[in-house]
Structure formats: C-alpha cells, structure tokens
Design an enzyme around this catalytic site. Structure first.
Site, PDB file in Angstrom:
ATOM      1  N   TYR A   1       0.722  -1.065  -0.017  1.00  0.00           N
ATOM      2  CA  TYR A   1       0.090   0.071   0.001  1.00  0.00           C
ATOM      3  C   TYR A   1       1.213   1.173  -0.062  1.00  0.00           C
ATOM      4  O   TYR A   1       0.859   2.093  -0.782  1.00  0.00           O
ATOM      5  CB  TYR A   1      -0.991  -0.049   1.264  1.00  0.00           C
ATOM      6  CG  TYR A   1      -1.741   1.253   1.518  1.00  0.00           C
ATOM      7  CD1 TYR A   1      -2.944   1.314   0.578  1.00  0.00           C
ATOM      8  CD2 TYR A   1      -1.374   2.253   2.362  1.00  0.00           C
ATOM      9  CE1 TYR A   1      -3.608   2.649   0.880  1.00  0.00           C
ATOM     10  CE2 TYR A   1      -1.949   3.278   2.656  1.00  0.00           C
ATOM     11  CZ  TYR A   1      -3.155   3.552   1.704  1.00  0.00           C
ATOM     12  OH  TYR A   1      -3.994   4.874   2.057  1.00  0.00           O
TER      13      TYR A   1
ATOM     14  N   LYS B   1       1.556   3.851  -2.743  1.00  0.00           N
ATOM     15  CA  LYS B   1       1.051   5.394  -2.715  1.00  0.00           C
ATOM     16  C   LYS B   1       2.080   6.354  -2.910  1.00  0.00           C
ATOM     17  O   LYS B   1       1.967   7.402  -3.440  1.00  0.00           O
ATOM     18  CB  LYS B   1       0.727   5.501  -1.444  1.00  0.00           C
ATOM     19  CG  LYS B   1      -0.867   4.681  -0.923  1.00  0.00           C
ATOM     20  CD  LYS B   1      -2.121   5.265  -1.658  1.00  0.00           C
ATOM     21  CE  LYS B   1      -2.871   6.529  -1.352  1.00  0.00           C
ATOM     22  NZ  LYS B   1      -4.068   6.518  -1.965  1.00  0.00           N
TER      23      LYS B   1
END
Length: 345
Positions: free
Chosen positions: A144, A148
C-alpha cells in the site's frame, strides 16, 4: 473552429465515490451545491442529483465519460491497507492513476485532488510532528505504502500551470468515522476473538486519528484554494484532527464505548515486531502451499507501537484548514454509529 465550453467550477467527479471516504465526500459536496459524478467499480448507494458511472479505473474511455464537462476530480480510489496483493495495488494505485491523469487531460479537467496517505513518509520508526518535507520512505512497510508513494509522485509531477492542469495531494492519517469498514469492525472482531488483551510497547506512543468529516473538509478546501497563483500547486498536505492521542487510549475508548474490555497487559515492542516479521516470512514461504495470514503484520505492529503524528501547519497557512469535529466528539459519534457491533448484539 468551435469554442470549447469551460466546465463549471461546481461540477466534479469523485473517483472511488462508493467507498468510505468517497461517499462522505460526495454527500458533503452535494450539500455545498456541487453537481457530482461518481466513478467506481460498483454502485453502493443512490443519492438525488448524483450521477453514477460504473467502470474499471484502467478503462480510459469509461473514465472520460464520467469526466465530461467536469472541472474538478477527486481521486479517492484505492485498495484498503493491509492486503498483500501487490498486483492489485500496482493496478489501482499506479496504472489506474496514470489512466486518471490521461483521462483528465482528454476531458479538459482543470484540477485533480488526490487522496494520498501520511504513510508515504513512514518507515516503521517514530515520527513526531512530521512535516510534508520529510523524504518519502526508502523502505516502505507494505505494498500500500510503496504504491501510494509512486501514485503521489505521478499526480504532483503532472501539475502544469502552462497546461492549465493543477494538482494537489491530501495526506490524511488514521481515518475513522461512521460507515468505516476497516478500523472499528476489525477492532471489534479482534476483541470478540479474545485478541485485544495486550498493549504493544509501553502504551505512551502518540498517533494521529482523523475523523472522516475533517478529511472531507480538507479535500474541499484544497479544491477551492487550488489556483494557478496559489502555493498548493503540485504540493502535498497533511490533514489530521490535529490532536495526537495515545494509540492504545484511542483504541480503548472505542472498545469500552462498544462494551468491550480495554487491553491491559503489556508486551515488549521489539519482541512482538520480531515475531510479526518471522510469521510474515513464514507466510511468504508457505504461500504456494497454504494461505496463512498472521493477525499482526509488521506494519500493524509498527503502527500500534511507534509515535507517528503530523503537523497541519502548512494546511492551516495555505488553505485555512481547521478540524470541524474535535476528537472526543468524533469518537462519540463513531461509537454511536455502530449499535450492531456492541458487545452482546
């Protein structure tokens, strides 16, 4: 040659508008008089005056349809943290964001506001009052965070005053509130399984938790202040409740509010982190044979046992940000919104 119609500044599209944050954002935009389109893989609700477009984030033709005559795009779509599906994060956060930028150019969108994450600077060690000029994490703690970081870079680098395409990234931290499918339900499920008895570390670590209405407020302020002569262009902004709280105190308030016991026993942080690393490594080795997912990943242990809170000074200065809902009121509202998760229900 036909004159191009300039989109109304009150027309916007929320990508990921069926999600937790996205839906709250859509509702607030409608309240403020915006005409709103939603683009998402699924339609989770209906709202008067909101037009829904279902499609895949990597389908540029479908995206362009949802962006026609729109001046502002809010990009909130992302898989939830905690998954170990690297391909999914790559497809949505990176490939999908490239497609969003291309579709914005084709549709003549003027502003793109990205929902990023404060985790892009977090490597599992203490951050106290962190500012936006902290370097990106060189060793991201999960897929993640890794994606990101790349996503935020793509969006901020796409900012071009010459082309009339302005971008900004909002970095919330620890979003919670009514309809949250992650923090509260997972916390309650863990408590019901008898696994919320232990505090990782000495319990003194301060963390930012941010009420969803305040995150929404930050997004709308960013959209309304993002202009060619503003300091927001191509920048990232931390948005939090601006009230760092002890991580385990916050968790205990939620648990006790819903009728569960607060964790009481302390475990050394280094021990738990070491065990989490070992279990994560074992799960990687066994993955071809069996699906084994430990309760505590290294990321979750780091989030639970370190200081990580962030300064909102830049958002206060550049767009007049102030949290609308104080933390204690936010906790009460959140607990009251989950009657079905109360102990014994």
């Amino acid at each position: 040659m036909a004159t191009r119609i300039r989109p109304s500044s009150k027309r916007c599209t929320v990508i990921g508008g069926s999600g937790f944050l996205g839906r709250h954002l859509v509702e607030r935009l409608v309240d403020r008089g915006y005409t709103v389109n939603v683009f998402d893989i699924r339609q989770a609700y209906e709202l008067p005056g909101v037009t829904f477009y279902q499609g895949d984030l990597c389908d540029k033709l479908a995206l362009v349809m949802a962006l026609k005559e729109v001046s502002i795009v809010f990009h909130c779509a992302s898989p939830a943290p905690g998954s170990d599906d690297g391909a999914l994060f790559q497809r949505v956060n990176i490939d999908g964001t490239r497609t969003v930028i291309q579709a914005c150019h084709e549709a003549g969108v003027q502003k793109l506001i990205l929902t990023s994450s404060a985790s892009v600077v977090f490597e599992g060690t203490d951050i106290k009052n962190g500012k936006e000029d902290l370097p990106y994490a060189k060793k991201p703690i999960d897929y993640y965070t890794e994606t990101k970081i790349k996503q935020e870079k793509l969006v901020l680098e796409a900012c071009s005053k010459e082309k009339g395409f302005l971008t900004v990234a909002i970095r919330p931290h620890g979003i919670f509130g009514p309809r949250d499918p992650q923090l509260v339900p997972i916390l309650v499920d863990t408590a019901r399984r008898g696994k919320m008895k232990f505090i990782i570390g000495d319990g003194s670590n301060l963390v930012d938790f941010t009420y969803v209405e305040n995150v929404v407020h930050g997004h709308i302020l960013a959209a309304e202040h993002l202009k060619a002569d503003s300091p927001l262009c191509g920048q990232a902004y931390h948005i939090t409740n601006d009230e760092p709280v002890r991580f385990w105190d916050f968790m205990s308030q939620i648990l006790v509010g819903l009728g569960y016991s607060a964790p009481r026993y302390h475990l050394p942080y280094a021990l738990v982190y070491g065990i989490a690393l070992l279990l994560w490594f074992i799960s990687l080795i066994l993955r071809p044979l069996i699906q084994f997912k430990p309760t505590f990943s290294p990321m979750r242990v780091a989030l639970a046992g370190t200081h990580h809170y962030y300064s909102c000074a830049r958002a206060k200065q550049d767009m007049g940000y102030r949290p609308l809902v104080p933390l204690q009121e936010a906790v009460v509202r959140t607990v009251e919104s989950y009657p079905h998760l109360r102990n014994g229900e």
